[in-house]
Structure formats: structure tokens, C-alpha cells
Design a protein around this motif. Structure first.
Motif, mmCIF file in Angstrom:
data_model
loop_
_atom_site.group_PDB
_atom_site.id
_atom_site.type_symbol
_atom_site.label_atom_id
_atom_site.label_comp_id
_atom_site.label_asym_id
_atom_site.label_seq_id
_atom_site.Cartn_x
_atom_site.Cartn_y
_atom_site.Cartn_z
ATOM 1 N N ALA A 5 0.831 -1.195 0.000
ATOM 2 C CA ALA A 5 0.000 0.000 0.000
ATOM 3 C C ALA A 5 0.860 1.237 0.000
ATOM 4 O O ALA A 5 1.854 1.317 0.717
ATOM 5 C CB ALA A 5 -0.903 -0.007 1.240
ATOM 6 N N LYS A 9 -2.334 8.116 -0.222
ATOM 7 C CA LYS A 9 -3.301 7.652 -1.206
ATOM 8 C C LYS A 9 -3.736 8.819 -2.088
ATOM 9 O O LYS A 9 -4.068 9.882 -1.606
ATOM 10 C CB LYS A 9 -4.530 7.053 -0.509
ATOM 11 N N ASP A 209 -8.048 -7.379 3.080
ATOM 12 C CA ASP A 209 -7.588 -6.201 2.358
ATOM 13 C C ASP A 209 -6.507 -5.568 3.217
ATOM 14 O O ASP A 209 -6.812 -4.922 4.229
ATOM 15 C CB ASP A 209 -8.724 -5.209 2.121
ATOM 16 N N VAL A 211 -4.767 -3.075 2.791
ATOM 17 C CA VAL A 211 -4.753 -1.617 2.742
ATOM 18 C C VAL A 211 -5.606 -1.039 3.868
ATOM 19 O O VAL A 211 -5.174 -0.172 4.626
ATOM 20 C CB VAL A 211 -5.251 -1.118 1.375
ATOM 21 N N SER A 212 -6.840 -1.532 3.988
ATOM 22 C CA SER A 212 -7.744 -1.051 5.037
ATOM 23 C C SER A 212 -7.646 -1.880 6.314
ATOM 24 O O SER A 212 -8.255 -1.535 7.326
ATOM 25 C CB SER A 212 -9.184 -1.090 4.527
ATOM 26 N N ASN A 213 -6.918 -3.005 6.253
ATOM 27 C CA ASN A 213 -6.779 -3.925 7.382
ATOM 28 C C ASN A 213 -8.118 -4.574 7.753
ATOM 29 O O ASN A 213 -8.362 -4.909 8.907
ATOM 30 C CB ASN A 213 -6.175 -3.232 8.604
ATOM 31 N N ARG A 214 -8.967 -4.742 6.759
ATOM 32 C CA ARG A 214 -10.232 -5.441 6.974
ATOM 33 C C ARG A 214 -10.077 -6.896 6.563
ATOM 34 O O ARG A 214 -9.333 -7.215 5.642
ATOM 35 C CB ARG A 214 -11.358 -4.792 6.159
ATOM 36 N N GLU A 300 -16.638 -0.397 -6.319
ATOM 37 C CA GLU A 300 -17.597 -0.479 -5.218
ATOM 38 C C GLU A 300 -18.778 -1.387 -5.539
ATOM 39 O O GLU A 300 -19.495 -1.813 -4.638
ATOM 40 C CB GLU A 300 -18.081 0.918 -4.850
ATOM 41 N N SER A 313 -10.109 -3.003 -3.039
ATOM 42 C CA SER A 313 -9.679 -1.606 -3.005
ATOM 43 C C SER A 313 -8.728 -1.388 -4.173
ATOM 44 O O SER A 313 -8.084 -2.337 -4.642
ATOM 45 C CB SER A 313 -8.975 -1.274 -1.690
ATOM 46 N N GLU A 315 -5.799 -0.011 -4.258
ATOM 47 C CA GLU A 315 -4.438 -0.400 -3.889
ATOM 48 C C GLU A 315 -4.301 -1.916 -3.768
ATOM 49 O O GLU A 315 -3.265 -2.482 -4.107
ATOM 50 C CB GLU A 315 -4.042 0.264 -2.568
#
Length: 341
Positions: A5, A9, A209, A211-214, A300, A313, A315
């Protein structure tokens, strides 16, 4: 150097041009008569990869981007690579489901492949899979504690759920043949073996993910954690992941976030493997560019088709890949979006 990442951004210029022209008397949008027809072969019916392939097909037909994708199922990623090799005429108009791990094995000619295969080029990741080992034995809290124990993993040909975890145990942590009793039983079966006591540890995991740490846990992992038992989750360790990658098994370092289940109270150093749409180098640059733009501009929407689509995402679409592994047409789209310098 693998792409991770970006620390800063940049916004994507996202714009979707709606098709408003209607066919006379039909009440439906006009077909893209001048669109380039592209085939997509993904994975078996009912899998997440199959659903995401169907989503890409539908999104392509809703947007006037100059490409029209037709999606079909396939036996899996190994089959996809072999099919392009056997039918080279498909290379100029076919996208396949694939990923970093299976690509590495194909180029090396390692099992389950029968020879060395030419590498494919990345269009986009649509998932990143991550797995680790869990145990219900209070005496098994680290990888060291697995010596002499039975470890249940996926089937032998499963990259994310068997080949990569075993590579970390052997090439990363240093277990020799016979140190650990590896049982190749399947993802759901491995959890069942842990619950009924026929295995001391089993493979669990999900989709991430970085990038978002989800993260979203896989169905068999959710079922296992819902059993009410209190598992110990075994951290792979960043060094072990790196050693396994340097030994030739493609994977990226990631951090498994704390809190995705109450039993995971601290972040864990783990690995992720890309689950991706890929093409042969012969695939036209301009078409690869249009397909990549299509995904970026509609990212999305994928969550409307599959829960794991919510983890996509911009990234994450290139996470874990070297720049030279990305198709030149796709690379142009990523550079325009500010995702790669």
C-alpha cells in the motif's frame, strides 16, 4: 520489490458513464455493437471466484467501455493455465482466474504442474487469501509445539490452504519430513478433524484487504469459531513467510488484524496470496487498459455480488506483485490512477 500500500493515497477519478439509449420498443439498453468481446474463465460454479467472474461480466455489459466480457466456469486455476498453453489462440482474448501462488508453481514446473509454463500478467487482484493454523490443545501455542503432531490442511492441490502453509512449516520454520504429520484432507474436513480430535491443529483463515486492514473469515472458519471452543491461533512469523517466499513459493507478508474474532486478541504476522484476473503477454495492451479501468471505476459494485467484493480496493488490486508482473496495459491504468509512480 513487491507492491504494498502507498503511504499517501491519491484519489481516483471515478466516473461511470450510464447507458441511457434504449432499443426501439424493447425498453432495454442498446448493446455495445462495437465492443471488443473478451472471454473470462474462472473457477468451479459456486466458488467465490466464479461469483466474482460473473460480477465482472455483468459490470462490463452495463458500462460502455469498449469491452464486453463473457464469463464461464472452469475446473480451477491450474486448468486455466494449462488451457492457455494448449490453445494459444485464446491468449489474445481470454482472461483467466489465477494468482501469485499458482503462477509461481507453474513457472517452476512444480506439482501439480507437469512442466514449466510461461508466466501470465496481472490485470487485477480481486481477493487476497490468508490462512493460518489453529489448535484446541492448550499445549500448542506456537509452531514449535507442532513437532510430532497431526496438522490437517486442505487438499494437496490447494495453493492457499495447503501448499503455502506447508511451505512455511518446512521452508520457513524448518520442519523436516516426518517432524509434523501433515494430513491433506480439505478445508472443511480439516476443521472437522480438529473438532473431533483426530487432528492437533487445522488450517483456518479468510480474505483480507491489507490496505484497510479489513478481513472476512472463510465459511469453515466461521463454523469452527461458532463451536464455542477456545482455540489458540498460531502465528506464522514474518521471517518464516519471507524464507518460504525466498525458497520459491510466492506469497506476500501481511498482518492478520486483532479483533476479527474474540479469540484473536493480538495482531499476527501472516501471509496472503493473490486471487486475481490475469492474461497472457499476448493480450492486447489497449484491451487490458480498458478492462483495468472498468474494474477501477466500478470497484464499489463488486460488493453487491459477493461479500468478499467489499474488501476490494484500488491499492489491493496490485498488492504483492512486482511491477514487471503487471500487464503493460493494466500498468498504464494504474499509473493514471496514481497507484504506481
Amino acid at each position: 520489490m513487491k507492491i504494498a500500500a502507498k503511504s499517501t493515497k491519491r484519489g481516483l477519478a471515478v466516473g461511470v458513464i450510464a447507458l441511457t439509449a434504449l432499443s426501439l420498443g424493447s425498453g432495454v439498453a442498446m448493446a455495445q455493437d462495437d465492443a471488443v468481446d473478451i472471454s473470462l474463465i474462472s473457477a468451479p460454479f459456486g466458488t467465490g471466484s466464479y461469483v466474482m467472474g460473473s460480477a465482472l461480466e455483468e459490470i462490463s455489459k452495463k458500462n460502455d467501455t469498449g469491452v464486453r466480457i463473457t464469463h464461464t466456469e472452469s475446473p480451477g486455476f491450474v486448468f486455466n493455465i494449462k488451457k492457455l498453453d494448449k490453445e494459444p489462440d485464446l491468449k489474445a482474448n481470454t482472461i483467466v482466474g489465477s494468482g501469485g501462488g499458482v503462477q509461481g508453481l507453474a513457472k517452476a514446473g512444480a506439482e501439480p504442474f507437469d512442466k514449466q509454463y510461461d508466466g501470465l500478467k496481472l490485470i487485477a487482484n480481486y481477493n487476497l487469501n490468508s490462512s493460518w493454523l489453529a489448535s484446541l490443545d492448550d499445549d500448542i501455542k506456537t509452531l514449535d509445539d507442532l513437532k510430532g503432531k497431526k496438522v490437517a490442511v486442505g487438499r494437496r492441490a490447494q495453493i492457499n490452504w495447503a501448499i503455502q502453509p506447508v511451505a512455511i512449516l518446512q521452508n520457513g520454520h524448518g520442519f523436516k519430513d516426518g517432524d509434523v504429520d501433515i494430513q491433506y484432507v480439505g478445508t472443511k474436513e480439516s476443521v472437522a478433524a480438529l473438532l473431533d480430535g483426530t487432528a492437533d491443529a487445522a488450517i483456518v483463515g479468510g480474505y483480507i484487504d491489507p490496505v484497510s486492514n479489513r478481513m472476512m473469515l472463510s465459511p469453515q472458519t466461521i463454523e469452527f469459531l461458532a463451536s464455542g471452543r477456545k482455540p489458540n491461533h498460531l502465528e506464522w512469523g514474518a521471517d518464516n513467510v519471507t524464507k518460504a517466499r525466498e525458497a520459491g513459493i510466492s506469497m506476500a507478508n501481511v498482518t492478520i488484524p486483532a479483533g476479527i474474532d474474540p479469540s484473536i486478541s493480538e495482531p499476527m504476522d501472516g501471509f496472503a496470496d493473490s486471487v486475481a484476473w490475469m492474461v497472457a503477454p499476448e493480450f492486447p495492451d489497449d484491451v487490458a487498459y480498458k478492462v483495468t479501468k472498468l474494474i477501477l471505476e466500478n470497484i464499489e459494485q463488486f460488493g453487491d455480488y459477493q461479500a468478499t467484493g467489499k474488501l476490494m480496493s484500488p491499492e489491493g488490486m496490485i498488492y504483492g506483485w512486482d511491477i514487471e508482473d503487471i500487464h503493460p496495459g493494466a500498468l498504464k491504468a494504474y499509473r493514471e490512477a496514481g497507484l504506481i509512480d
